[in-house]
Design an enzyme around this catalytic site. Sequence first.
Site, mmCIF file in Angstrom:
data_model
loop_
_atom_site.group_PDB
_atom_site.id
_atom_site.type_symbol
_atom_site.label_atom_id
_atom_site.label_comp_id
_atom_site.label_asym_id
_atom_site.label_seq_id
_atom_site.Cartn_x
_atom_site.Cartn_y
_atom_site.Cartn_z
ATOM 1 N N ASP A 67 11.486 -3.051 1.660
ATOM 2 C CA ASP A 67 10.389 -3.707 2.377
ATOM 3 C C ASP A 67 9.820 -4.856 1.546
ATOM 4 O OD1 ASP A 67 9.175 -2.188 0.389
ATOM 5 O OD2 ASP A 67 7.831 -1.108 1.725
ATOM 6 N N ASN A 135 -1.391 6.408 3.537
ATOM 7 C CA ASN A 135 -1.554 6.684 4.969
ATOM 8 C C ASN A 135 -0.274 7.282 5.570
ATOM 9 O OD1 ASN A 135 0.139 4.552 4.812
ATOM 10 N ND2 ASN A 135 -0.995 3.196 6.191
ATOM 11 N N HIS A 137 2.701 5.972 5.163
ATOM 12 C CA HIS A 137 3.750 4.999 5.465
ATOM 13 C C HIS A 137 4.960 5.213 4.560
ATOM 14 C CE1 HIS A 137 2.202 1.497 2.653
ATOM 15 N NE2 HIS A 137 2.911 2.370 1.975
ATOM 16 N N GLU A 142 4.226 1.553 9.147
ATOM 17 C CA GLU A 142 2.828 1.956 9.203
ATOM 18 C C GLU A 142 2.593 2.881 10.389
ATOM 19 O OE1 GLU A 142 1.311 1.328 6.555
ATOM 20 O OE2 GLU A 142 0.347 -0.613 6.568
HETATM 21 C C1 GLP Z 1 3.958 0.604 -0.826
HETATM 22 C C2 GLP Z 1 5.376 0.167 -0.451
HETATM 23 C C3 GLP Z 1 6.289 1.339 -0.273
HETATM 24 C C4 GLP Z 1 5.928 2.402 -1.270
HETATM 25 C C5 GLP Z 1 4.607 2.989 -0.849
HETATM 26 C C6 GLP Z 1 3.987 3.922 -1.865
HETATM 27 O O1 GLP Z 1 3.003 -0.182 -0.223
HETATM 28 N N1 GLP Z 1 5.415 -0.661 0.696
HETATM 29 O O2 GLP Z 1 7.625 0.931 -0.398
HETATM 30 O O3 GLP Z 1 6.908 3.407 -1.320
HETATM 31 O O4 GLP Z 1 3.682 1.962 -0.517
HETATM 32 O O5 GLP Z 1 3.560 3.201 -2.985
HETATM 33 P P1 GLP Z 1 3.127 3.890 -4.344
HETATM 34 O O6 GLP Z 1 4.346 4.541 -4.886
HETATM 35 O O7 GLP Z 1 2.629 2.751 -5.212
HETATM 36 O O8 GLP Z 1 2.062 4.867 -4.009
#
Ligand code: GLP
Length: 239
Positions: A67, A135, A137, A142
């Site tokens: 992403d 959240n 995602h 989302e």
């Molecule tokens: C981010 C990314 C994701 C990631 C997720 C969790 O915004 N878009 O690819 O896996 O949210 O992030 P984190 O590991 O920093 O909690």
Amino acid sequence: MEKIIAQSTEELALRVANEVAQFINGNPQQLLCFAAGDTPLLAYRKLIDMQREGKVNLNSMYYVGLDEWVGLGYRDRGSCAQVMTDNFYAPAGIDSERMVVFNGLSDPAQQCEKMADWISKRGGIALTVLGIGMNGHVGFNEPPASDADGCIIVPLDETTRKVSKKYFDTPLPVELGVTIALNELMKAKRVIMMASGENKRAIVQATINQPQTPAVPSSMMRSHPNITIMLDADAAEML
Ligand code: GLP
């Protein structure tokens, strides 16, 4: 659905790295999709250590980015391209022709086409390592998760925009993400979904123990036939 709870963040990273290395050794030349975000970075470092010790050849695989924030490119500290290049692709020595990542500075619809083409050219995603957002995602899928295939452009929800500040030196006005869609991730042969730390407790509980709902995209991944959810003890506390 298999669930593994490691005692510490360090042990979680080691176990994820071991799982990934084992997969690579058994499935060379296939396509991997690794999440950016903070959660998997230590596991990537351990994989690079394993490569140095001759236990795995990371350059025997192909890669696709998961992403990106629309409007951000490699030069923006905190973009997925920057995080993954500096923490994984470059130190792991991955040849540029083996990887395709989103360019958040280009037209997002064209980027989606480019990624979908690369995935199909490489015969689909073999293994994906995913994080779980605050959240629920997955990538930038989302809530409520779309049932589209391929790659999609998604408006970022309020939680994601707030959380985004942790990645950037100065807050950036991010509004859209581009991501491989949940349905496409569901087609991967193998999925490892990770979470660590106490701030993920509630979303981990919703992901694993509540009824599956597009309102918690990570809960939808439970239906994958070959998924392992890997947590540290802090993240697993409410299970
Ligand atoms: C981010 C990314 C994701 C990631 C997720 C969790 O915004 N878009 O690819 O896996 O949210 O992030 P984190 O590991 O920093 O909690």
